[in-house]
Design an enzyme around this catalytic site. Structure first.
Site, mmCIF file in Angstrom:
data_model
loop_
_atom_site.group_PDB
_atom_site.id
_atom_site.type_symbol
_atom_site.label_atom_id
_atom_site.label_comp_id
_atom_site.label_asym_id
_atom_site.label_seq_id
_atom_site.Cartn_x
_atom_site.Cartn_y
_atom_site.Cartn_z
ATOM 1 N NE ARG A 156 -3.593 -2.246 2.727
ATOM 2 C CZ ARG A 156 -3.325 -3.396 3.335
ATOM 3 N NH1 ARG A 156 -2.121 -3.583 3.892
ATOM 4 N NH2 ARG A 156 -4.223 -4.366 3.393
ATOM 5 C CE LYS A 180 -6.576 -0.440 4.626
ATOM 6 N NZ LYS A 180 -7.804 -0.615 3.825
ATOM 7 C CG HIS A 253 -5.032 0.708 -4.061
ATOM 8 N ND1 HIS A 253 -4.411 0.521 -2.833
ATOM 9 C CD2 HIS A 253 -6.073 -0.162 -4.072
ATOM 10 C CE1 HIS A 253 -5.061 -0.395 -2.147
ATOM 11 N NE2 HIS A 253 -6.064 -0.842 -2.878
ATOM 12 N NE ARG A 256 -3.199 -3.491 -1.534
ATOM 13 C CZ ARG A 256 -2.704 -4.334 -0.633
ATOM 14 N NH1 ARG A 256 -1.405 -4.533 -0.575
ATOM 15 N NH2 ARG A 256 -3.493 -4.991 0.186
ATOM 16 C CG HIS A 279 -6.464 -8.629 1.024
ATOM 17 N ND1 HIS A 279 -6.700 -9.040 -0.277
ATOM 18 C CD2 HIS A 279 -6.249 -7.293 0.952
ATOM 19 C CE1 HIS A 279 -6.619 -8.006 -1.089
ATOM 20 N NE2 HIS A 279 -6.348 -6.935 -0.371
ATOM 21 C CE1 TYR A 288 -6.849 -6.870 -7.231
ATOM 22 C CE2 TYR A 288 -7.007 -8.086 -5.173
ATOM 23 C CZ TYR A 288 -6.734 -6.921 -5.860
ATOM 24 O OH TYR A 288 -6.350 -5.814 -5.160
#
Length: 308
Positions: A156, A180, A253, A256, A279, A288
Site C-alpha cells: 500500500r 492495516k 493502488h 497493487r 488481506h 481479483y
C-alpha cells in the site's frame, strides 16, 4: 452522556485499547466529528446519546445521501456513506458493551455497496511505466526503484512511504511490513527490484532514515533526505503513467491491483496472494479472481457462436 462526550470516549478507547493506526484513528475522528457537526448545524444539537434514535439517524442518512463532496458535484458515494455509518455503529457497539443505553447498532442499515471496479495495468503497460523514469537523474533513479518495489511487493502507498532503510533487506530480497490492523507480513523483492534499489541506495549521499526521500536541494541537506510523502508518491505514479502513454487513471493502488492480477493470472493460489497483500479475509482477495480466470477465455473461444 452527550453525543460529543461519547465520541471522545470512544476515540480514546480505539486509540488505547485497539491499537489502531494513526490513519485509521484519524478517519474515525473525521467520520464521527462529521456527525457531531451535523447535529449542531442541521439536526437537533448535541443531544443525549440515548436520544440518538432511529428517526435522527434517518435524517442524517438523508443528509449524507444528498451532501455534495468537497470540490466535486453530486452526493457522497455509497461507499463513503457506509464509512460514516460503520463508524457510528462501531461506537454504538462499544457503548452497548459498556452498558450505556443507546440505539442498537444492528438497527442502522448500511447502503448497499457499489460494485467494486478493479483497475489494473496489463503486462505491457507495467513495463512501459517501469521504464518511464529517466534513470540518469537522481530523481529518476529513485522513481525507477520505487516503482519496481511497488510492483514487486504490492505494498500500500502508506506502507511504501513509511519504509525505513534499515528494515529492508535488499541482499536477501525480503522484509517484513506492518499494514492495516497492525498485521505483519513478509514481502519479496524481484531481481529487478533488488538491482534498481541497490543502485538507488548506492547513489544516496545522505544518512536519512527513510527508504525513499525527496531528491531536491543539495545532497546531504535536510530537504534532500526528507521522507517522500504519500501524496508525492501518488503524483509521481500519475506523472509516469502520462509519460508512458497509459490512459487509464492510475494510482499507487493500481500497481497493487496489477501485482495481484499478475500473480493470479500466472497460477498463484488465492491464499498465498491473500498473505502477500495482507488481506484479513480471503473474500477481499477474491475480487481479483474473475479478472484472472484463464478458463473464461477458453470457454469463450470454444462456445461463443458455436466455436466458429
Amino acid at each position: 452522556m452527550k453525543v460529543t462526550a461519547a465520541i471522545e470516549e470512544f476515540l480514546d478507547y480505539v486509540q488505547v485499547e485497539r491499537g489502531l493506526s494513526a490513519t485509521t484513528l484519524k478517519n474515525y475522528r473525521r467520520w464521527l466529528e462529521h456527525l457531531q457537526l451535523w447535529l449542531k448545524q442541521k439536526g437537533p444539537g448535541d443531544i443525549e446519546i440515548k436520544d440518538l434514535r432511529s428517526d435522527v439517524i434517518w435524517k442524517y442518512r438523508l443528509y449524507l445521501a444528498g451532501r455534495p463532496r468537497a470540490n466535486k458535484p453530486g452526493a457522497l458515494s455509497r461507499t463513503s456513506q457506509r464509512y460514516f455509518l460503520i463508524a457510528l455503529r462501531t461506537m454504538l457497539r462499544y457503548l452497548t458493551k459498556r452498558g450505556v443505553a443507546v440505539l442498537g447498532p444492528e438497527q442502522i442499515d448500511l447502503p448497499k455497496p457499489a460494485p467494486r471496479q478493479i483497475k489494473f495495468l496489463d503486462d505491457r503497460s507495467v513495463e512501459r511505466l517501469l521504464a518511464a523514469p529517466k534513470v540518469e537523474t537522481r530523481q529518476g533513479l529513485r522513481d525507477r526503484a520505487l516503482c519496481e518495489v511497488m510492483f514487486s511487493t504490492g505494498l500500500r502507498v502508506s506502507e511504501l512511504s513509511g519504509l525505513d532503510r534499515d528494515r529492508v533487506n535488499v541482499s536477501d530480497g525480503e522484509f517484513s511490513v506492518t499494514g492495516k490492523g497492525g498485521r505483519t507480513r513478509v514481502v519479496f523483492l524481484s531481481e529487478e527490484a533488488r538491482q534498481w534499489l541497490t543502485k538507488y541506495l548506492k547513489a544516496r549521499k545522505d544518512d536519512g532514515k527513510a527508504l525513499f526521500v525527496t531528491a531536491r536541494g543539495k545532497p546531504g541537506s535536510r530537504r534532500w533526505a526528507k521522507r517522500l510523502s504519500i501524496r508525492a508518491i501518488q503524483d509521481l505514479i500519475k506523472h509516469y503513467c502520462r509519460l508512458a502513454g497509459i490512459t487509464l487513471p492510475a494510482s499507487p493502488h493500481t500497481l497493487r491491483h496489477s501485482f495481484a492480477t499478475d500473480l493470479l493470472s500466472h497460477g498463484a493460489d488465492l491464499r498465498s496472494v491473500q498473505e502477500l497483500l495482507g488481506h484479513k479475509n480471503v473474500a477481499t482477495t477474491q475480487i481479483y479472481t474473475h479478472l484472472t480466470n484463464p478458463q473464461l477465455r477458453d470457454v469463450h473461444r470454444r462456445f461463443h457462436r458455436g466455436g466458429r
